[in-house]
Design an enzyme around this catalytic site. Structure first.
Site, PDB file in Angstrom:
ATOM      1  N   ASP A  36       0.821  -1.219   0.000  1.00  0.00           N
ATOM      2  CA  ASP A  36       0.000   0.000   0.000  1.00  0.00           C
ATOM      3  C   ASP A  36       0.848   1.259   0.000  1.00  0.00           C
ATOM      4  OD1 ASP A  36      -2.362   1.652   0.257  1.00  0.00           O
ATOM      5  OD2 ASP A  36      -1.631   2.043   2.276  1.00  0.00           O
ATOM      6  N   HIS A  69      -2.736  -1.141  -3.977  1.00  0.00           N
ATOM      7  CA  HIS A  69      -2.847   0.304  -4.226  1.00  0.00           C
ATOM      8  C   HIS A  69      -2.777   0.512  -5.739  1.00  0.00           C
ATOM      9  CE1 HIS A  69      -1.923   4.620  -3.030  1.00  0.00           C
ATOM     10  NE2 HIS A  69      -1.672   4.624  -4.331  1.00  0.00           N
ATOM     11  N   ASN A  93      -4.093  10.311  -1.696  1.00  0.00           N
ATOM     12  CA  ASN A  93      -3.892   9.366  -2.792  1.00  0.00           C
ATOM     13  C   ASN A  93      -4.721   8.102  -2.531  1.00  0.00           C
ATOM     14  OD1 ASN A  93      -1.876  11.151  -3.603  1.00  0.00           O
ATOM     15  ND2 ASN A  93      -0.203   9.832  -2.974  1.00  0.00           N
ATOM     16  N   ASP A 132      -7.977   4.362   5.922  1.00  0.00           N
ATOM     17  CA  ASP A 132      -6.666   4.744   5.390  1.00  0.00           C
ATOM     18  C   ASP A 132      -6.077   5.835   6.293  1.00  0.00           C
ATOM     19  OD1 ASP A 132      -4.398   4.937   3.857  1.00  0.00           O
ATOM     20  OD2 ASP A 132      -5.318   6.030   2.197  1.00  0.00           O
TER      21      ASP A 132
END
Length: 420
Positions: free
Chosen positions: A150, A177, A276, A303
């Site tokens: 990730d 990701h 992101n 996240d």
């Protein structure tokens, strides 16, 4: 002993939604029913409150080891408990990377000193360089929760194919990701109307779409249990939907910022809304919500990405991406999904506890006899203001927002680990 009286039990495992009492003895639930009593129990009056399984966040960054000025395992766990989470899975992009058993053990041992369950995912590639696969067998044997690079996409299909095949053989999740650097001129802001206004290159949704399409087909080919992390694009939602229909074991995450904010947030909140993948258009936001409604997206994660105030004070092109998210997740889920009628409270609880636990091969928490006493107690319609953070970081665009879902207690292994 703890006796929770007259709470509205909402349990996505048993699909129970009923006012009941819950008796906890030691680390487990002794009994669930009506008119329970126990002479020596501490009583929690939960009348008017929801009692649900502890929330599970399978995508957090605790920055430990290596960047503990941003966050560490103890403060991250405190933020999780304040947010109603009893279990978290930390990502592997620490310094050093969690690509070996020694670093994995460090996190596990420090995690045991917190009041919650702190699990650690291992990297897919050594040093997150995307060139050489880690020893997945050894890391799985040592207790890694899953595998992920990730923060960095895996561009080498040969490596990823081998990793997916190994994850399939181990029956362990692999989480990806999805941002092809070819389509990212400048990270953190959607490439479109707002990036043009700011004269900022931006990140195209194509960066995500091409990677999601590739990896959904690789998941279908290998049979690996694959998670598309923090999905942000309407097209990617549709690609995952299609792959599921084709029989791929594909899952997808949505974050509260992606189903709450749009690219306009960058104008208002600056670097606090830089992330992101970026928050995108209203159409993307609505398609993410549709994905949650029909089960295409089955995990809600934060996240959680803490950064220092000094870092976020840098210009947009230089500041790091990400927001601190553990303490606002439940409130944003209620505000953006339940209150408008997109999801029921039961569906939200499934996305925030049952589904993440199941994907990461845990037994999901339940408010039932003999289940571990991991619970959250909150007022569904009771409002609170986002101000003080248990996290070391406060990099959130939601500071000052009034949110529903005030958390009164988080209980983990029968102990109160957060109380308002």
């Amino acid at each position: 002993m703890l006796l929770i009286k007259n709470g509205r039990v909402v349990d996505p495992v048993t699909c129970v939604d009923e006012v009941m009492d819950v008796l906890i003895d030691g680390t487990h639930i002794e009994e669930v029913g009506h008119n329970l009593s126990a002479a020596d129990a501490e009583v929690i009056d939960a009348a008017g409150l929801v009692v649900a399984p502890g929330l599970v966040d399978t995508h957090v960054h605790f920055r430990d080891p290596g960047q503990t000025y941003k966050e560490d395992i103890l403060t991250g766990a405190a933020a999780a408990a304040k947010g109603g989470f009893t279990t978290v899975v930390c990502m592997a992009n620490t310094k050093p990377t969690v690509d070996n058993v020694e670093t994995l053990k460090y996190v596990q041992e420090k995690g045991e000193k917190t009041g919650i369950h702190v699990l650690q995912a291992a990297a897919i590639s050594k040093g997150l360089k995307g060139q050489e696969m880690v020893d997945m067998d050894a890391l799985a044997e040592a207790g890694a929760a899953g595998f992920t690079d990730d923060g960095i996409p895996i561009m080498d299909e040969k490596l990823l194919l081998a990793a997916m095949e190994k994850a399939r053989d181990l029956d362990m999740p692999i989480s990806l990701h999805e941002e092809d650097p070819l389509f990212v001129k400048q990270a953190g802001v959607n490439q479109g109307r707002i990036s043009e206004q700011l004269n900022y290159g931006g990140a195209s949704r194509t960066a995500e779409d091409v990677m999601v399409a590739r990896d959904c087909m690789l998941a279908l080919h290998t049979g690996a249990p694959v998670c598309i992390q923090h999905i942000s694009s309407a097209n990617s939602v549709e690609i995952v939907r299609m792959a599921k229909k084709m029989g791929a074991d594909v899952h997808a995450e949505a974050t509260p910022h992606h189903f709450t904010l749009t690219e306009d947030a960058v104008l208002k909140y600056g670097t606090l809304a830089r992330m992101n993948p970026p928050v995108r258009t209203e159409n993307d936001r609505l398609k993410i919500i549709e994905g949650l409604q029909d089960g295409t997206i089955d995990l809600i994660v934060t996240d959680h990405a803490p950064h220092s105030a000094e870092e976020k004070a840098k210009p947009l092109a230089e500041a790091p991406s990400g927001i601190t998210g553990l303490e606002t997740s439940l409130g944003l889920g209620l505000l953006s999904l339940v209150e408008p009628g997109h999801l029921t409270l039961m569906q939200l609880m499934a996305c925030m506890s049952k589904n993440p636990a199941e994907f990461y091969r845990m037994i999901p928490g339940s408010v039932t006899q003999d289940a571990p006493a991991d619970l959250v107690i909150f007022g569904e319609k009771e409002h609170w203001t986002v101000d003080h953070f248990a996290s070391k970081a406060s990099n959130s665009p939601f500071k000052g927002w009034e949110l529903p879902g005030k958390i009164h207690y988080t209980i983990c292994a029968g102990k109160i680990v957060y109380q308002d």
